[in-house]
Design a protein around this motif. Structure first.
Motif, PDB file in Angstrom:
ATOM      1  N   VAL A  14       5.048  -8.138   4.490  1.00  0.00           N
ATOM      2  CA  VAL A  14       4.399  -6.832   4.540  1.00  0.00           C
ATOM      3  C   VAL A  14       2.998  -7.026   5.096  1.00  0.00           C
ATOM      4  CG1 VAL A  14       3.564  -4.871   3.202  1.00  0.00           C
ATOM      5  CG2 VAL A  14       5.750  -5.952   2.635  1.00  0.00           C
ATOM      6  N   ILE A  15       2.735  -6.373   6.231  1.00  0.00           N
ATOM      7  CA  ILE A  15       1.455  -6.532   6.921  1.00  0.00           C
ATOM      8  C   ILE A  15       0.868  -5.173   7.225  1.00  0.00           C
ATOM      9  CG2 ILE A  15       2.158  -8.745   7.950  1.00  0.00           C
ATOM     10  CD1 ILE A  15       2.754  -7.188  10.543  1.00  0.00           C
ATOM     11  N   LEU A  16      -0.376  -5.135   7.698  1.00  0.00           N
ATOM     12  CA  LEU A  16      -0.990  -3.878   8.079  1.00  0.00           C
ATOM     13  C   LEU A  16      -0.277  -3.310   9.298  1.00  0.00           C
ATOM     14  CD1 LEU A  16      -4.796  -4.640   7.708  1.00  0.00           C
ATOM     15  CD2 LEU A  16      -3.454  -3.031   6.350  1.00  0.00           C
TER      16      LEU A  16
ATOM     17  N   ASP B 297     -12.481  -2.556  11.235  1.00  0.00           N
ATOM     18  CA  ASP B 297     -12.859  -1.156  11.060  1.00  0.00           C
ATOM     19  C   ASP B 297     -11.625  -0.286  11.244  1.00  0.00           C
ATOM     20  OD1 ASP B 297     -13.845   1.379  11.110  1.00  0.00           O
ATOM     21  OD2 ASP B 297     -15.482   0.939  12.501  1.00  0.00           O
ATOM     22  N   ALA B 298     -11.181   0.381  10.181  1.00  0.00           N
ATOM     23  CA  ALA B 298      -9.957   1.188  10.246  1.00  0.00           C
ATOM     24  C   ALA B 298     -10.162   2.462  11.051  1.00  0.00           C
ATOM     25  CB  ALA B 298      -9.479   1.536   8.837  1.00  0.00           C
ATOM     26  N   SER B 299     -11.410   2.848  11.301  1.00  0.00           N
ATOM     27  CA  SER B 299     -11.658   4.060  12.086  1.00  0.00           C
ATOM     28  C   SER B 299     -11.723   3.739  13.572  1.00  0.00           C
ATOM     29  CB  SER B 299     -12.981   4.708  11.653  1.00  0.00           C
ATOM     30  OG  SER B 299     -14.058   3.851  11.979  1.00  0.00           O
ATOM     31  N   ASP B 300     -11.481   2.479  13.924  1.00  0.00           N
ATOM     32  CA  ASP B 300     -11.637   2.009  15.291  1.00  0.00           C
ATOM     33  C   ASP B 300     -10.366   2.160  16.111  1.00  0.00           C
ATOM     34  OD1 ASP B 300     -13.311   1.170  17.219  1.00  0.00           O
ATOM     35  OD2 ASP B 300     -13.146  -0.966  16.762  1.00  0.00           O
TER      36      ASP B 300
ATOM     37  N   SER C  73       0.821  -1.199   0.000  1.00  0.00           N
ATOM     38  CA  SER C  73       0.000   0.000   0.000  1.00  0.00           C
ATOM     39  C   SER C  73       0.858   1.253   0.000  1.00  0.00           C
ATOM     40  CB  SER C  73      -0.898  -0.010   1.237  1.00  0.00           C
ATOM     41  OG  SER C  73      -1.454   1.272   1.444  1.00  0.00           O
ATOM     42  N   ASN C  74       0.324   2.320  -0.585  1.00  0.00           N
ATOM     43  CA  ASN C  74       1.020   3.601  -0.573  1.00  0.00           C
ATOM     44  C   ASN C  74       0.502   4.507   0.533  1.00  0.00           C
ATOM     45  OD1 ASN C  74       2.649   3.021  -2.824  1.00  0.00           O
ATOM     46  ND2 ASN C  74       0.941   3.492  -4.183  1.00  0.00           N
ATOM     47  N   ALA C  75      -0.408   3.991   1.367  1.00  0.00           N
ATOM     48  CA  ALA C  75      -0.992   4.816   2.414  1.00  0.00           C
ATOM     49  C   ALA C  75       0.082   5.309   3.378  1.00  0.00           C
ATOM     50  CB  ALA C  75      -2.051   4.022   3.161  1.00  0.00           C
ATOM     51  N   ARG C  76      -0.066   6.557   3.818  1.00  0.00           N
ATOM     52  CA  ARG C  76       0.931   7.121   4.740  1.00  0.00           C
ATOM     53  C   ARG C  76       0.745   6.498   6.126  1.00  0.00           C
ATOM     54  NH1 ARG C  76      -3.323  10.410   4.866  1.00  0.00           N
ATOM     55  NH2 ARG C  76      -3.846  11.459   6.807  1.00  0.00           N
ATOM     56  N   PRO C  77       1.816   6.531   6.947  1.00  0.00           N
ATOM     57  CA  PRO C  77       1.736   5.931   8.288  1.00  0.00           C
ATOM     58  C   PRO C  77       0.549   6.461   9.073  1.00  0.00           C
ATOM     59  CG  PRO C  77       4.001   6.515   7.787  1.00  0.00           C
ATOM     60  CD  PRO C  77       3.149   7.059   6.649  1.00  0.00           C
ATOM     61  N   GLY C  78      -0.186   5.587   9.711  1.00  0.00           N
ATOM     62  CA  GLY C  78      -1.344   5.978  10.500  1.00  0.00           C
ATOM     63  C   GLY C  78      -2.643   5.977   9.728  1.00  0.00           C
TER      64      GLY C  78
END
Ligand SMILES: [Zn+2]
Length: 121
Positions: free
Chosen positions: A21-23, A111-114, A2-7
């Protein structure tokens, strides 16, 4: 990867044990199943239950009179435009007469907002 930034949802990191490579949010490595978080903030966290919206399992038994055949297990992920975003060779092997292999694919989601607090590194 993923290219998502940290956090951010989907952010990744390498497992310190097996280097998969993991979440970034994972508390337990899904590959080697070792615990990942030691910081005090996460010590009190209740593990978030993962949903498994997709789980497939199937077995192949080679015929008793069959010559050996080889197999290759590949898993790929495509986005909503049909573009392949990941492709991984999981394993190879061979089946001799009357041997069986069972293959399991599961997609876990949380849930990523959790997240109760932003994580620091
Ligand atoms: Zn690992």
């Amino acid at each position: 990867m993923s290219n998502a930034r940290p956090g951010a949802p989907g952010a990744t990191r390498a497992c310190p044990h097996c280097r998969e490579v993991i979440l970034e949010s994972a508390g337990i490595c899904p590959a080697c199943r070792k615990f990942l978080r030691f910081d005090e903030a996460s010590a009190d966290e209740v593990p978030v239950a993962a949903l498994t919206p997709l789980s497939i399992e199937g077995s192949i038994r080679h015929p008793a009179d069959g010559e050996p055949w080889e197999y290759t297990v590949v898993v790929s992920i495509r986005n909503d435009r049909g573009e392949e975003t990941a492709r991984k060779l999981i394993g190879v092997g061979a089946l001799s007469a009357n041997e069986q292999r069972t293959f399991t694919l599961s997609v876990e989601m949380v849930d990523a907002s959790d997240k109760s607090s932003p994580r620091r590194h």
